[in-house]
Design an enzyme around this catalytic site. Structure first.
Site, PDB file in Angstrom:
ATOM      1  CB  CYS A  73     -25.641  10.062  56.313  1.00 53.78           C
ATOM      2  SG  CYS A  73     -24.657  11.457  56.820  1.00 53.78           S
TER       3      CYS A  73
ATOM      4  CB  CYS B   1     -21.133  10.893  58.401  1.00 50.53           C
ATOM      5  SG  CYS B   1     -22.445  10.020  59.251  1.00 50.53           S
TER       6      CYS B   1
ATOM      7  CB  CYS C 258     -24.341   1.573  60.769  1.00 52.79           C
ATOM      8  SG  CYS C 258     -25.632   0.898  59.709  1.00 52.79           S
TER       9      CYS C 258
END
Length: 152
Positions: A22, A94, A101
């Protein structure tokens, strides 16, 4: 039931590694980690991390406790802390983390994504905020239970 040490060692060798991602590793990923740990029992190593660290959200801890899951000892970790682990599953919870990422070099990882609403962003009365946390928690619980049933 006692398990022979050799059997326990084999089980550890074949345990799955699951990473839940997340943005800040404070709320949704922490809830998912709590449920995955509960549903997998000791049959998988569950990690959660963020692309940032925001600390543990106290309302997430409280709403999980209402469902019998204690995440109060969890820590907010950065994804870079887990570079050396070869994950079987990388789950982003999310959109922001899914889109931002850094690359995680797990060659065999099945990458899954499900965006859950961030209850920490909800504004309103304390009752409305509590309901947002409860709703997100319940959605995460249902998703995690299905994930475990499908992948164990």
């Amino acid at each position: 039931m006692n398990v022979h040490p050799a059997v326990a060692a084999v089980n550890l060798f074949f345990m799955k590694n699951v990473l839940v991602l997340c943005t800040g590793n404070s709320c949704r990923s922490q809830m998912a980690q709590g449920y995955l740990e509960d549903f997998f029992k000791s049959r998988a190593n569950i990690y959660s991390a963020g692309i940032e660290t925001h600390g543990l959200n106290k309302k997430a801890v409280a709403i999980m406790k209402q469902d019998g899951i204690d995440i109060s000892k969890h820590t907010s970790n950065h994804v870079d802390e887990y570079k050396a682990i070869d994950f079987d599953f990388i789950i982003s919870v999310c959109d922001h983390a899914n889109e931002n990422c850094p690359f995680i070099p797990s060659k065999k990882a099945l990458r899954l994504h499900h965006n859950f609403t961030d209850p920490s962003k909800v504004e309103g009365s304390e009752e409305e905020i509590q309901e947002a946390f409860r709703s997100t928690r319940n959605q995460i619980k249902d998703w995690c239970e299905k994930f475990v049933n499908d992948n164990l």
